[in-house]
Design a protein around this motif. Structure first.
Motif, short mmCIF file in Angstrom:
data_model
loop_
_atom_site.label_atom_id
_atom_site.label_comp_id
_atom_site.label_asym_id
_atom_site.label_seq_id
_atom_site.Cartn_x
_atom_site.Cartn_y
_atom_site.Cartn_z
N ALA A 144 0.83 -1.20 0.00
CA ALA A 144 0.00 0.00 0.00
C ALA A 144 0.87 1.25 0.00
O ALA A 144 1.78 1.38 0.82
N PHE A 145 0.56 2.18 -0.91
CA PHE A 145 1.33 3.42 -1.03
C PHE A 145 0.44 4.58 -0.60
O PHE A 145 -0.62 4.79 -1.18
N HIS A 146 0.88 5.34 0.38
CA HIS A 146 0.11 6.47 0.87
C HIS A 146 0.81 7.77 0.49
O HIS A 146 1.90 8.06 0.98
N HIS A 147 0.18 8.52 -0.40
CA HIS A 147 0.75 9.80 -0.82
C HIS A 147 0.30 10.89 0.15
O HIS A 147 -0.86 11.28 0.16
N ILE A 148 1.23 11.34 0.95
CA ILE A 148 0.91 12.34 1.97
C ILE A 148 1.83 13.53 1.79
O ILE A 148 2.89 13.62 2.42
N PRO A 149 1.46 14.44 0.87
CA PRO A 149 2.33 15.59 0.62
C PRO A 149 2.39 16.51 1.83
O PRO A 149 1.41 16.62 2.57
N ILE A 150 3.52 17.12 2.00
CA ILE A 150 3.76 17.98 3.18
C ILE A 150 4.16 19.38 2.71
O ILE A 150 5.06 19.53 1.89
N THR A 151 3.48 20.37 3.20
CA THR A 151 3.94 21.75 3.05
C THR A 151 4.04 22.35 4.45
O THR A 151 3.58 21.75 5.42
N GLN A 158 -0.80 16.71 8.57
CA GLN A 158 -0.38 15.50 7.87
C GLN A 158 0.34 14.54 8.81
O GLN A 158 0.19 13.32 8.68
N GLU A 159 1.11 15.07 9.73
CA GLU A 159 1.78 14.18 10.69
C GLU A 159 0.76 13.48 11.58
O GLU A 159 0.94 12.32 11.95
N VAL A 160 -0.30 14.19 11.93
CA VAL A 160 -1.36 13.55 12.71
C VAL A 160 -1.96 12.40 11.89
O VAL A 160 -2.18 11.30 12.41
N ALA A 161 -2.19 12.65 10.61
CA ALA A 161 -2.73 11.60 9.73
C ALA A 161 -1.78 10.41 9.67
O ALA A 161 -2.20 9.25 9.70
N GLU A 162 -0.50 10.70 9.58
CA GLU A 162 0.50 9.62 9.54
C GLU A 162 0.47 8.79 10.81
O GLU A 162 0.51 7.56 10.76
N LEU A 163 0.41 9.47 11.95
CA LEU A 163 0.40 8.75 13.22
C LEU A 163 -0.84 7.85 13.33
O LEU A 163 -0.76 6.72 13.82
N GLU A 164 -1.97 8.36 12.83
CA GLU A 164 -3.20 7.54 12.86
C GLU A 164 -3.05 6.32 11.96
O GLU A 164 -3.46 5.22 12.30
N LYS A 167 -0.94 3.73 13.56
CA LYS A 167 -1.69 3.05 14.61
C LYS A 167 -2.68 2.05 14.01
O LYS A 167 -2.75 0.88 14.43
N ALA A 168 -3.40 2.53 13.01
CA ALA A 168 -4.41 1.67 12.38
C ALA A 168 -3.78 0.43 11.77
O ALA A 168 -4.36 -0.66 11.79
N GLU A 169 -2.60 0.58 11.23
CA GLU A 169 -1.93 -0.56 10.57
C GLU A 169 -1.02 -1.31 11.52
O GLU A 169 -0.25 -2.17 11.09
N ARG A 170 -1.10 -1.00 12.79
CA ARG A 170 -0.31 -1.69 13.81
C ARG A 170 1.17 -1.77 13.42
O ARG A 170 1.78 -2.83 13.47
N VAL A 171 1.72 -0.63 13.01
CA VAL A 171 3.13 -0.58 12.58
C VAL A 171 4.05 -0.64 13.80
O VAL A 171 3.79 0.03 14.81
N ILE A 182 11.89 16.59 7.77
CA ILE A 182 12.21 16.54 9.19
C ILE A 182 10.93 16.26 9.97
O ILE A 182 9.96 17.01 9.86
N LEU A 183 10.91 15.16 10.69
CA LEU A 183 9.74 14.85 11.50
C LEU A 183 9.74 15.74 12.73
O LEU A 183 10.78 15.99 13.34
N SER A 184 8.56 16.23 13.08
CA SER A 184 8.46 17.15 14.23
C SER A 184 8.63 16.38 15.53
O SER A 184 8.41 15.16 15.57
N PRO A 185 9.03 17.06 16.59
CA PRO A 185 9.10 16.42 17.90
C PRO A 185 7.79 15.74 18.28
O PRO A 185 7.79 14.69 18.91
N THR A 186 6.68 16.33 17.86
CA THR A 186 5.38 15.72 18.17
C THR A 186 5.26 14.34 17.53
O THR A 186 4.81 13.38 18.16
N PHE A 187 5.70 14.23 16.28
CA PHE A 187 5.64 12.92 15.61
C PHE A 187 6.53 11.92 16.34
O PHE A 187 6.12 10.81 16.65
#
Lengths: 290, 290, 290, 290
Positions: A144-151, A158-164, A167-171, A182-187
């Protein structure tokens, strides 16, 4: 360092060093019929004189008389006096990997080949990218390829979406395979089990365009560094490094070409060691039990 | 890269790149019967688009019809249109080396062994140290040992004394073989032909105690860097680097032990290449014609 | 891998693998109050399916309640069921080294420097040579130099003399530091604890003049191999190897020069590991617990 | 070593060494307005005292006044007195590659990635295999896949078919990317421009199952060798080698895994250098002008 085919339990422990830790742990395992297949530990002493115990024990499960479900509580009892931090893993649990990429394919290609053919019980379950360039590669591999563009303005959402998604995919682990963001400290706080490849010999050339920095400085060796991502850029615990000789004849393009060969090797080795539960981070360092 | 036994002339040239430089130089040498034994050049282009020509030509002297004494003037005529910087060397001129040391002997021992036994026409003519520890070693080798202790208040005067000594002894190159003192910009200006060994993989861990810094950072590879000393600490043109793998098991003492093996190799290789006139510094970099 | 300053006991064991070996050994040590500082073991399986247990345990002596004198008998009781081969060592026993040399000094110089300054409890007690070239070096270091020239007709008698010398001087290990003579099977049988440095990347280029062989074959990498000497030439268990890149530009002399740097490093590392009781030979191989 | 974008001519020459060769060649190029971008040569001397000149010259074509079609004849005139062997190449000629594979994909994957993305003007035009395993990979890349199974009885006929295929498809170079079949002397004679990867550090472990041989011998370093295929098995001129450290902990499977990373790098580097006309075979060796 072959992955044992007999299922095993793996204990990683970091705590203040005191005499008797290994004896206590090996005795506990022996009392319940566990056959040790690997014991590795080290006492790290820095200038302050503080001594840290770092250990990994692996034992076979078929003869082990404690049920898996009871093991955590039993280990809690054993390890509590050490007042440290421990984790328990089973070698037959398939680990789920998310690969974050941008436009470069070499690291992703290498990870794909290894998880299909190699001796580690893991699978890449999804790819995240801010670009569409590598979608065909993921499609061909059936991932599965998830296109999550970041500006700048969308990054937080978008980072919130990534974290979800994770979680959903039990990664279990995120591999930044030249993600170039650069991933934010929150991520990082939300998903700390993240391995990044930085294309320099850290701590040299942190930040952007390390090959250009290396060219400008005129170094004779370049390298790559796999490390856990932390809130501070390119400053997380280093897992693995490798380097390659260059000369004044090499252009920036040559550095990139030679460096990419190193990047993919270093990243794949680091990921493999992590999947085998052979990496124990402590402070800003790692013990690599290999 | 064998040192030719037939005496040779060596031209090192750096200038803005234009077509025809190599043709002009090889033609000049051919016109006077010189047999080329080495031609090496490279065009370096950085982001600004500026192109630099970097070259080294070596030809045999016995068949060369121009007398040595006339060669500089003739080369001046040839090279002036290129508006660059060139130097001329003869392979049968014995170069005179001063070794600056502190208390550690491994680099000095290695230099001593090589200049006695190897293929380079050079000799160590004196040792300078701020400590007396290595005097017996110099005495045994029959080399003059100058004890020049340095304190904050005496540094300026002592450096003047050192410069006078170098001049009096007609020293060609200073090798800082773990000298552990920072030479002032005044010294460097007075004697720019100075090679230092820094015990880290520059630009990582500049300054003091690099092995302690490396241990604290938890890197998996350490290294050493031979470079020309410049006014800015550990920032001069890099000549040679090498690295060695370490692990979490290595203490600072292990890093020092493993690192010293690398230091002596890197420094000796850099000095040898410099004595063979194979190093051409330009800007903050070097071309190494090897 | 720092040499522990607290005195330790070291057990090396090779036997057929069965479950419970580690548990039995760690329990034995724990029962007598020993604090384990290193546990390293590996199960080697070849194509025949035969599995070999190879292990090294190291524990601190101050808290160990069994007297040193009683330890061998106690270990005999513990290890007899494993039907293997074990050796016991104490870290505070100074080991006595004999260095065999010919005319080349680089390996001997390196060994001298390390045993004087390093962290291993060992001393070079004598030098044997068939030539007088390195006598001044031994004299300067204050080490007895035995000139024992060897010819085809005197070889047998001289080796007997050497064996007697080793016995008289209570030598623990012989280091062939470019001895360039082939020790007879009789010598090896009489003194099996002998480490040799062969100047090729074994099993390539056994026998004489390996650098000439490498030059003729046109390889791109050369190396050196430290191994235990056995009756069959250059076929003993390999302890350590290292290699260095060469090119078509390198003459045989360059190969020799570059190779010597590798030889001394490889030999010194092998000797150090052996002195730390980290080498366990089995069949034609070694386990290196480092 | 960037591939120049300006079209260039490349001359490779091997002949007996005499004074003046470089002068003659550089003069010839200068006379016709050619701007030299690379001059590299070496004189190889073996024990017999015979000296061989080995050289590579590269110059830009836009300013070169001789038409390409006239160049061979002109060079013939220049080079005839040297009584050697020379070849001429143009950097803007797309070279056609045939990849021979068996079941392992790692080398083929690496070649595919590089020829698509890298700086060399070449394309893989067909894949030959005695097995069908890698057909999907070739299909995905859009490259013709020829399944040519080989048995002892069909070998001769199948090799004839292969040679006809190579001719029909105007193939310039065959790359044996873990083909695992021994090409007959007849094939090699019919298509001498064939590069093979052997999965050992030649000349160690020629023939079959080199990793098993390495495991049995107990070496501490393994390697891979790219070489031109010749009639004698694994004995052709070596182009490139690389090695990787192993330990007693590594099983044969670990050797294979670690070795494959080296194989693909070594083979791809060798092929790239060959496509850039930087490899000059002479006798049983190669000069690598890089």
């Amino acid at each position: 360092m072959p992955a044992p085919k007999t299922p095993t339990a793996i204990l990683l422990l970091v705590c203040k060093d005191t005499p008797g830790i290994v004896t206590r742990l090996t005795s506990f395992i022996a009392e319940h019929g566990g056959n040790l297949v690997d014991v590795d530990f080290h006492v790290d002493a820095d200038d302050s004189g503080e001594k840290l115990f770092l250990g990994r024990l692996e034992w076979e499960l078929p003869t082990f008389t404690l049920p898996r479900a009871s093991l955590p509580a039993a280990l809690e009892t054993v390890c509590t006096p050490f007042a440290g931090r421990w984790t328990l893993h089973f070698s037959d649990t398939t680990q789920r990997i998310a690969v974050f990429v941008s436009k470069q394919d070499h690291c992703m290609l290498d990870l794909l080949r290894r998880t299909s053919f190699d001796d580690v019980d893991a699978q890449i379950v999804l790819v995240v990218s801010n670009h569409l360039d590598l979608k065909p590669l993921a499609d061909h591999a059936g991932i599965a390829f998830h296109h999550i563009p970041i500006t700048a303005s969308t990054k937080q959402a978008q980072e919130v979406a990534e974290l979800e998604l994770l979680k959903a995919e039990r990664v279990d682990v995120v591999v930044m395979a030249k993600y170039m963001q650069i991933l934010s400290p929150t991520f990082i706080e939300g998903f700390p089990n993240t391995i990044n490849i930085h294309h320099s010999f850290l701590p040299a050339f942190v930040g952007g365009k390390p090959y250009h920095q290396a060219f400008a400085r005129g170094v004779k060796i370049i390298g790559a560094t796999a490390h856990f991502a932390t809130a501070e850029l390119d400053a997380g615990p280093i897992i693995e490094q490798e380097c390659v000789r260059i000369s004044h004849r090499d252009t920036v393009q040559d550095l990139i070409r030679k460096g990419q060969d190193v990047e993919r090797s270093v990243l794949s080795r680091a990921v493999r060691l992590h999947l085998l539960h052979r990496i124990l981070p402590y402070g800003n360092k790692t013990a690599v039990f290999a």
